[in-house]
Motif scaffolding. Sequence first.
Motif, PDB file in Angstrom:
ATOM      1  N   PHE A  33       0.683  -1.222  -0.023  1.00 23.89           N
ATOM      2  CA  PHE A  33      -0.052   0.041   0.188  1.00 23.89           C
ATOM      3  C   PHE A  33       1.015   1.203   0.009  1.00 23.89           C
ATOM      4  O   PHE A  33       1.876   1.345   0.458  1.00 23.89           O
ATOM      5  CB  PHE A  33      -0.822   0.037   1.275  1.00 23.89           C
ATOM      6  CG  PHE A  33      -1.847  -1.063   1.464  1.00 23.89           C
ATOM      7  CD1 PHE A  33      -1.123  -2.453   2.079  1.00 23.89           C
ATOM      8  CD2 PHE A  33      -3.046  -1.096   1.142  1.00 23.89           C
ATOM      9  CE1 PHE A  33      -1.904  -3.471   2.162  1.00 23.89           C
ATOM     10  CE2 PHE A  33      -3.789  -2.446   1.146  1.00 23.89           C
ATOM     11  CZ  PHE A  33      -3.210  -3.343   1.968  1.00 23.89           C
ATOM     12  N   TYR A  35       0.418   5.363   1.219  1.00 27.09           N
ATOM     13  CA  TYR A  35      -0.389   6.171   1.798  1.00 27.09           C
ATOM     14  C   TYR A  35       0.269   7.659   1.626  1.00 27.09           C
ATOM     15  O   TYR A  35       1.428   7.553   1.671  1.00 27.09           O
ATOM     16  CB  TYR A  35      -0.685   6.059   3.247  1.00 27.09           C
ATOM     17  CG  TYR A  35      -1.651   4.950   3.336  1.00 27.09           C
ATOM     18  CD1 TYR A  35      -1.302   3.454   3.422  1.00 27.09           C
ATOM     19  CD2 TYR A  35      -2.954   5.200   3.670  1.00 27.09           C
ATOM     20  CE1 TYR A  35      -2.079   2.680   3.666  1.00 27.09           C
ATOM     21  CE2 TYR A  35      -3.947   4.121   4.080  1.00 27.09           C
ATOM     22  CZ  TYR A  35      -3.328   2.807   3.820  1.00 27.09           C
ATOM     23  OH  TYR A  35      -4.396   1.730   4.112  1.00 27.09           O
ATOM     24  N   GLN A  37       0.289  11.078   4.042  1.00 31.31           N
ATOM     25  CA  GLN A  37      -0.086  11.714   5.437  1.00 31.31           C
ATOM     26  C   GLN A  37       0.069  12.961   5.488  1.00 31.31           C
ATOM     27  O   GLN A  37       1.157  13.636   5.303  1.00 31.31           O
ATOM     28  CB  GLN A  37       0.794  10.842   6.568  1.00 31.31           C
ATOM     29  CG  GLN A  37       0.286  11.345   8.054  1.00 31.31           C
ATOM     30  CD  GLN A  37       1.155  10.452   8.823  1.00 31.31           C
ATOM     31  OE1 GLN A  37       2.384  10.332   8.718  1.00 31.31           O
ATOM     32  NE2 GLN A  37       0.556  10.214   9.994  1.00 31.31           N
ATOM     33  N   GLY A  40      -3.801  16.987  10.077  1.00 33.72           N
ATOM     34  CA  GLY A  40      -5.338  17.234  10.013  1.00 33.72           C
ATOM     35  C   GLY A  40      -6.086  16.073   9.025  1.00 33.72           C
ATOM     36  O   GLY A  40      -7.393  16.141   9.347  1.00 33.72           O
ATOM     37  N   LEU A  41      -5.381  15.469   8.182  1.00 33.55           N
ATOM     38  CA  LEU A  41      -6.167  14.667   7.270  1.00 33.55           C
ATOM     39  C   LEU A  41      -5.731  13.209   7.402  1.00 33.55           C
ATOM     40  O   LEU A  41      -6.483  12.421   6.913  1.00 33.55           O
ATOM     41  CB  LEU A  41      -5.794  15.141   5.824  1.00 33.55           C
ATOM     42  CG  LEU A  41      -6.066  16.364   5.221  1.00 33.55           C
ATOM     43  CD1 LEU A  41      -5.613  16.727   3.913  1.00 33.55           C
ATOM     44  CD2 LEU A  41      -7.501  16.711   5.296  1.00 33.55           C
ATOM     45  N   GLY A  42      -4.795  12.928   8.463  1.00 34.34           N
ATOM     46  CA  GLY A  42      -4.471  11.544   8.594  1.00 34.34           C
ATOM     47  C   GLY A  42      -3.859  10.735   7.242  1.00 34.34           C
ATOM     48  O   GLY A  42      -3.211  11.304   6.614  1.00 34.34           O
ATOM     49  N   LEU A  43      -4.129   9.598   7.407  1.00 35.35           N
ATOM     50  CA  LEU A  43      -3.403   8.824   6.414  1.00 35.35           C
ATOM     51  C   LEU A  43      -4.658   8.194   5.130  1.00 35.35           C
ATOM     52  O   LEU A  43      -5.610   7.973   5.481  1.00 35.35           O
ATOM     53  CB  LEU A  43      -2.952   7.226   6.770  1.00 35.35           C
ATOM     54  CG  LEU A  43      -1.658   7.165   7.639  1.00 35.35           C
ATOM     55  CD1 LEU A  43      -1.833   7.678   9.059  1.00 35.35           C
ATOM     56  CD2 LEU A  43      -1.244   5.944   7.599  1.00 35.35           C
ATOM     57  N   ARG A  44      -4.248   8.692   3.875  1.00 36.92           N
ATOM     58  CA  ARG A  44      -5.070   8.675   2.990  1.00 36.92           C
ATOM     59  C   ARG A  44      -4.471   7.698   1.813  1.00 36.92           C
ATOM     60  O   ARG A  44      -3.251   7.715   1.456  1.00 36.92           O
ATOM     61  CB  ARG A  44      -5.474  10.078   2.035  1.00 36.92           C
ATOM     62  CG  ARG A  44      -6.193  11.036   3.056  1.00 36.92           C
ATOM     63  CD  ARG A  44      -6.590  12.220   2.505  1.00 36.92           C
ATOM     64  NE  ARG A  44      -5.470  13.002   2.429  1.00 36.92           N
ATOM     65  CZ  ARG A  44      -5.436  14.076   1.477  1.00 36.92           C
ATOM     66  NH1 ARG A  44      -6.453  14.167   0.659  1.00 36.92           N
ATOM     67  NH2 ARG A  44      -4.038  14.644   1.138  1.00 36.92           N
ATOM     68  N   PHE A  48      -2.874   0.593  -3.978  1.00 36.68           N
ATOM     69  CA  PHE A  48      -2.634  -0.491  -3.298  1.00 36.68           C
ATOM     70  C   PHE A  48      -2.218  -1.740  -4.458  1.00 36.68           C
ATOM     71  O   PHE A  48      -2.893  -1.519  -5.501  1.00 36.68           O
ATOM     72  CB  PHE A  48      -3.302  -1.035  -2.206  1.00 36.68           C
ATOM     73  CG  PHE A  48      -4.836  -1.554  -2.670  1.00 36.68           C
ATOM     74  CD1 PHE A  48      -5.825  -0.294  -2.858  1.00 36.68           C
ATOM     75  CD2 PHE A  48      -5.381  -2.451  -2.988  1.00 36.68           C
ATOM     76  CE1 PHE A  48      -7.094  -0.672  -3.206  1.00 36.68           C
ATOM     77  CE2 PHE A  48      -6.472  -2.959  -3.200  1.00 36.68           C
ATOM     78  CZ  PHE A  48      -7.413  -1.951  -3.416  1.00 36.68           C
ATOM     79  N   LEU A  90       3.817   7.292   2.899  1.00 37.63           N
ATOM     80  CA  LEU A  90       4.068   5.892   3.746  1.00 37.63           C
ATOM     81  C   LEU A  90       3.632   4.752   3.006  1.00 37.63           C
ATOM     82  O   LEU A  90       2.576   4.660   2.348  1.00 37.63           O
ATOM     83  CB  LEU A  90       3.420   5.884   5.082  1.00 37.63           C
ATOM     84  CG  LEU A  90       3.661   6.866   5.931  1.00 37.63           C
ATOM     85  CD1 LEU A  90       2.733   7.209   6.903  1.00 37.63           C
ATOM     86  CD2 LEU A  90       4.890   6.412   6.796  1.00 37.63           C
ATOM     87  N   PHE A 104       4.350  -0.870   8.356  1.00 37.07           N
ATOM     88  CA  PHE A 104       4.809   0.379   7.776  1.00 37.07           C
ATOM     89  C   PHE A 104       6.503   0.670   7.547  1.00 37.07           C
ATOM     90  O   PHE A 104       7.225   0.201   8.331  1.00 37.07           O
ATOM     91  CB  PHE A 104       4.330   1.579   8.482  1.00 37.07           C
ATOM     92  CG  PHE A 104       2.807   1.724   8.299  1.00 37.07           C
ATOM     93  CD1 PHE A 104       2.087   1.189   9.074  1.00 37.07           C
ATOM     94  CD2 PHE A 104       2.343   2.603   7.329  1.00 37.07           C
ATOM     95  CE1 PHE A 104       0.609   1.242   9.058  1.00 37.07           C
ATOM     96  CE2 PHE A 104       0.846   2.929   7.077  1.00 37.07           C
ATOM     97  CZ  PHE A 104       0.074   2.158   7.941  1.00 37.07           C
ATOM     98  N   GLY A 105       6.612   1.427   6.490  1.00 39.36           N
ATOM     99  CA  GLY A 105       8.053   1.931   6.722  1.00 39.36           C
ATOM    100  C   GLY A 105       8.196   3.030   7.155  1.00 39.36           C
ATOM    101  O   GLY A 105       7.243   3.637   7.886  1.00 39.36           O
ATOM    102  N   SER A 106       9.400   3.737   7.077  1.00 36.71           N
ATOM    103  CA  SER A 106       9.588   4.878   7.737  1.00 36.71           C
ATOM    104  C   SER A 106       9.260   6.259   7.358  1.00 36.71           C
ATOM    105  O   SER A 106       9.189   7.264   8.074  1.00 36.71           O
ATOM    106  CB  SER A 106      11.034   5.116   8.325  1.00 36.71           C
ATOM    107  OG  SER A 106      11.337   4.071   8.951  1.00 36.71           O
TER     108      SER A 106
END
Lengths: 113, 115
Positions: A33, A35, A37, A40-44, A48, A90, A104-106
């Motif tokens: 996947f 994403y 980041q 205020g919007l988080g992970l989108r 994938f 990410l 997750f990666g860094s």
Amino acid sequence: DVKVTQSSRYLVKRTGEKVFLECVQDMDHENMFWYRQDPGLGLRLIYFSYDVKMKEKGDIPEGYSVSREKKERFSLILESASTNQTSMYLCASSSGGADYGYTFGSGTRLTVV
Amino acid sequence: GESVGLHLPTLSVQEGDNSIINCAYSNSASDYFIWYKQESGKGPQFIIDIRSNMDKRQGQRVTVLLNKTVKHLSLQIAATQPGDSAVYFCAENIRVGGGADGLTFGKGTHLIIQP
């Protein structure tokens, strides 16, 4: 330990450049996947892949493409970088089995100027 | 879509106190939930998970509670330490297509530890 490695921690690119973000996992996971980041919007979810050469659009695929030629590697491509693509990216992988959790990666912090 | 959310964007607690971070979800079909911790400059790391056939699960200093009736998830951290300072995300599983299982994430709560 399961490892997801993103090739760059920080990148600075110019508007209009083609940008490649690379991600490699070493656990033979089926699913990978990408994403972004933002505060205020988080992970989108961008894109994938659940198998080699397979890809599916996530929630915000516009301006991005992906490539999965090998099981362990999932690349995110910005065809023509724009300033609104400045973000933290990410990569994650999962086995897709009973354990649904992601590793997750860094992250790669991309700045487009 | 944003089916997972959090009640508070920032939570400040005294060192040594217990912390409770809350999360609401809207997909009643979700059967698996995870809490992640993200420290500054790092990717999210798995903390604890829970399946929908459970209402409580304990780890080391952390407990996750699931209330399916009101679609609420919480993370309790006992005896909060400076190293707990991070952003905490809840996530629920979804079927993203092609048979893959994916996760939808809440926006995160920033836990701040006061000395």
